[in-house]
Design an enzyme around this catalytic site. Sequence first.
Site, PDB file in Angstrom:
ATOM      1  N   ASP A  52       0.933  -1.302  -0.110  1.00 42.73           N
ATOM      2  CA  ASP A  52      -0.087   0.040   0.030  1.00 42.73           C
ATOM      3  C   ASP A  52       0.872   1.259   0.027  1.00 42.73           C
ATOM      4  O   ASP A  52       0.607   2.103  -0.751  1.00 42.73           O
ATOM      5  CB  ASP A  52      -0.882  -0.065   1.260  1.00 42.73           C
ATOM      6  CG  ASP A  52      -2.555   0.277   1.012  1.00 42.73           C
ATOM      7  OD1 ASP A  52      -2.691   0.307  -0.066  1.00 42.73           O
ATOM      8  OD2 ASP A  52      -3.069   0.406   1.976  1.00 42.73           O
ATOM      9  N   GLU A  77      -3.169   8.165   2.538  1.00 42.32           N
ATOM     10  CA  GLU A  77      -3.834   7.512   3.787  1.00 42.32           C
ATOM     11  C   GLU A  77      -2.558   7.036   5.038  1.00 42.32           C
ATOM     12  O   GLU A  77      -2.704   7.464   6.120  1.00 42.32           O
ATOM     13  CB  GLU A  77      -4.836   6.247   3.696  1.00 42.32           C
ATOM     14  CG  GLU A  77      -5.050   5.733   4.726  1.00 42.32           C
ATOM     15  CD  GLU A  77      -6.153   4.452   4.651  1.00 42.32           C
ATOM     16  OE1 GLU A  77      -6.384   4.192   3.568  1.00 42.32           O
ATOM     17  OE2 GLU A  77      -6.692   4.083   5.424  1.00 42.32           O
ATOM     18  N   ASP A 153      -5.934   6.943  -2.641  1.00 39.60           N
ATOM     19  CA  ASP A 153      -5.766   5.942  -2.109  1.00 39.60           C
ATOM     20  C   ASP A 153      -5.258   4.820  -2.839  1.00 39.60           C
ATOM     21  O   ASP A 153      -5.804   4.295  -4.088  1.00 39.60           O
ATOM     22  CB  ASP A 153      -7.444   5.645  -1.939  1.00 39.60           C
ATOM     23  CG  ASP A 153      -7.805   4.305  -0.932  1.00 39.60           C
ATOM     24  OD1 ASP A 153      -6.678   3.580  -0.610  1.00 39.60           O
ATOM     25  OD2 ASP A 153      -8.701   4.174  -0.292  1.00 39.60           O
ATOM     26  N   ILE A 155      -4.625   1.365  -2.496  1.00 48.03           N
ATOM     27  CA  ILE A 155      -5.550   0.308  -2.738  1.00 48.03           C
ATOM     28  C   ILE A 155      -6.810   0.415  -1.881  1.00 48.03           C
ATOM     29  O   ILE A 155      -6.602   0.318  -0.752  1.00 48.03           O
ATOM     30  CB  ILE A 155      -4.754  -0.731  -2.402  1.00 48.03           C
ATOM     31  CG1 ILE A 155      -3.397  -1.189  -3.235  1.00 48.03           C
ATOM     32  CG2 ILE A 155      -5.605  -2.140  -2.271  1.00 48.03           C
ATOM     33  CD1 ILE A 155      -2.698  -2.411  -2.714  1.00 48.03           C
ATOM     34  N   ASP A 156      -7.740   0.553  -2.648  1.00 47.50           N
ATOM     35  CA  ASP A 156      -9.109   0.579  -1.740  1.00 47.50           C
ATOM     36  C   ASP A 156      -9.644  -0.689  -1.769  1.00 47.50           C
ATOM     37  O   ASP A 156      -9.580  -1.517  -2.782  1.00 47.50           O
ATOM     38  CB  ASP A 156     -10.143   1.488  -2.527  1.00 47.50           C
ATOM     39  CG  ASP A 156     -11.284   1.597  -1.890  1.00 47.50           C
ATOM     40  OD1 ASP A 156     -11.458   1.883  -0.429  1.00 47.50           O
ATOM     41  OD2 ASP A 156     -12.439   1.430  -2.365  1.00 47.50           O
ATOM     42  N   THR A 158      -8.884  -3.238   0.637  1.00 46.09           N
ATOM     43  CA  THR A 158      -7.776  -3.863   0.995  1.00 46.09           C
ATOM     44  C   THR A 158      -7.998  -5.436   1.304  1.00 46.09           C
ATOM     45  O   THR A 158      -7.233  -6.237   0.921  1.00 46.09           O
ATOM     46  CB  THR A 158      -6.879  -3.210   2.113  1.00 46.09           C
ATOM     47  OG1 THR A 158      -7.211  -1.847   2.281  1.00 46.09           O
ATOM     48  CG2 THR A 158      -5.479  -3.478   2.068  1.00 46.09           C
ATOM     49  N   ASP A 308     -11.014   8.077  -0.526  1.00 48.02           N
ATOM     50  CA  ASP A 308     -12.074   7.210  -1.154  1.00 48.02           C
ATOM     51  C   ASP A 308     -12.847   7.864  -2.393  1.00 48.02           C
ATOM     52  O   ASP A 308     -12.950   7.337  -3.237  1.00 48.02           O
ATOM     53  CB  ASP A 308     -12.916   6.883  -0.319  1.00 48.02           C
ATOM     54  CG  ASP A 308     -12.267   5.835   0.897  1.00 48.02           C
ATOM     55  OD1 ASP A 308     -11.351   5.144   0.555  1.00 48.02           O
ATOM     56  OD2 ASP A 308     -12.714   5.741   2.035  1.00 48.02           O
TER      57      ASP A 308
HETATM   58  C1  2IP Z   1     -12.317   1.331   2.741  1.00 44.70           C
HETATM   59  C2  2IP Z   1     -12.818   0.110   1.809  1.00 44.70           C
HETATM   60  C3  2IP Z   1     -13.956  -0.436   2.685  1.00 44.70           C
HETATM   61  C4  2IP Z   1     -15.181   0.467   2.815  1.00 44.70           C
HETATM   62  C5  2IP Z   1     -14.536   1.802   3.621  1.00 44.70           C
HETATM   63  C6  2IP Z   1     -13.315   2.191   3.096  1.00 44.70           C
HETATM   64  O1  2IP Z   1     -11.022   1.471   2.322  1.00 44.70           O
HETATM   65  O2  2IP Z   1     -13.308   0.518   0.750  1.00 44.70           O
HETATM   66  O3  2IP Z   1     -14.452  -1.730   1.781  1.00 44.70           O
HETATM   67  O4  2IP Z   1     -16.043   0.084   3.545  1.00 44.70           O
HETATM   68  O5  2IP Z   1     -15.328   2.636   3.747  1.00 44.70           O
HETATM   69  O6  2IP Z   1     -12.653   3.257   3.663  1.00 44.70           O
HETATM   70  P1  2IP Z   1     -17.372  -0.993   2.883  1.00 44.70           P
HETATM   71  O7  2IP Z   1     -16.656  -2.056   2.079  1.00 44.70           O
HETATM   72  O8  2IP Z   1     -18.084  -1.397   4.048  1.00 44.70           O
HETATM   73  O9  2IP Z   1     -17.980   0.195   2.067  1.00 44.70           O
HETATM   74  P2  2IP Z   1      -9.754   0.430   2.536  1.00 44.70           P
HETATM   75  O10 2IP Z   1      -9.858  -0.675   1.901  1.00 44.70           O
HETATM   76  O11 2IP Z   1      -8.738   1.518   1.806  1.00 44.70           O
HETATM   77  O12 2IP Z   1      -9.338   0.605   3.742  1.00 44.70           O
HETATM   78 CA    CA Z   2     -10.138   3.310   0.947  1.00 46.09          CA
END
Ligand code: 2IP
Ligand code: CA
Length: 384
Positions: A52, A77, A153, A155-156, A158, A308
């Site tokens: 990341d 982040e 971001d 890797i969203d 993760t 995000d």
């Molecule tokens: C997270 C990821 C999660 C999301 C959360 C993000 O980012 O996208 O999946 O929650 O809001 O901050 P959800 O899946 O409930 O929508 P990361 O993976 O970068 O921590």
């Molecule tokens: Ca994210």
Amino acid sequence: MLLEALIIASERAANIARKCREDEHLFKLLIEEKSEDEANPRFVQDFKTLADVLIQETLKHDIGNQYPEMKENIKGEESNVFCNALGERISVEKLESSTQTAELLSKVLNDDPEAAHLLAEEVHRDLTIDDVATQRPDVEISLNYAKLGVWIDPIDSTAEYINGTKDKDCQDCQDDSQTFSTGGLKCVTVLIGVYDLETGDAIMGIVNQPFSSYQDGRWRGKCYWGVYTDTVKCSSITTDSQTEPSYVKVGTNVVCLSGSEDQSIKDKLRSGGFELVEAPGAGYKMLATVVGLADVYLLSKSSTFKWDSCGPHALLRSLSGDIVVFEDAVHRDETISVNYRVDSEAGTNKIESCCNKGGIIAFRNRSIINKIVSLLRDENDGGA
Ligand code: 2IP
Ligand code: CA
């Protein structure tokens, strides 16, 4: 051109992400569990955080080197400081050459030259816009770079990145973007958003989906972009289904939600005739809204962050959509766009000052907002 530079940078990020999943040596490190008694959370056994951070720092380096006026205002982040087994504190960054980056990574990786070399090779790979699966931007955008901020971001989603497989629902992932994925690697995105430092408006966004389709034994990605300034409004999304197979007509009353959304909100939406779909990944749900797989992505909690939503927000604005604050829309009858300046009133806590406070509603077509708001409104809410 900044837009082209960002698209190429997002592809480098996607390449590093794919490499860590596809190379056997790196994948083993990625899925290695941290031991329970691990004292230092940033010890390198946390390889997923290293991946990341490395992507984040590579993006910062690439954009900052080409646009020095922007360098100070590129934010992500993660902190880039790691401790290795010898207790040394090491700042992870992209250096001038592949050899130098590999040497630095090797220190963080507690002497794993193979992993360090594989990563450095991807970090320094030559790339051009022709290497990216996207529509080539063909537009002049005049911007004052010193007045721009960037949220990254790397890797969203993760969790899906580490544990996700091809797709929970489909065995054959060739037909990539026509169906909504409810889990798996398709929900992973690299998100880059540019905003105006003075107004806080999202103006340029890239959403790169590194694992868009699986063909001939390997993953292929797809990159989406959009621009919305006073003078330019354009995106990689075309409304012509002949040329853009990922485009699906909006207007099907589909709302996508996080698995953690409140039951009462789900019940109200269902009672209003909406079909509800759930997926992990805030970036993926916004992308689904961008390409028309859903009409709305709604989240009542403050659990997404500036990094995000900034990129997808610019994309939605370029398509005449928006992301507004959930609480203001539902409880105060005000549609206020999410703002990307850091909330200084929230203090120094990064989570507090960078979260999208009050939740979000992302949409392409403004006409849907009234219907959603009237369904979710409580009797004691103010507004008209
Ligand atoms: C997270 C990821 C999660 C999301 C959360 C993000 O980012 O996208 O999946 O929650 O809001 O901050 P959800 O899946 O409930 O929508 P990361 O993976 O970068 O921590
Ligand atoms: Ca994210």
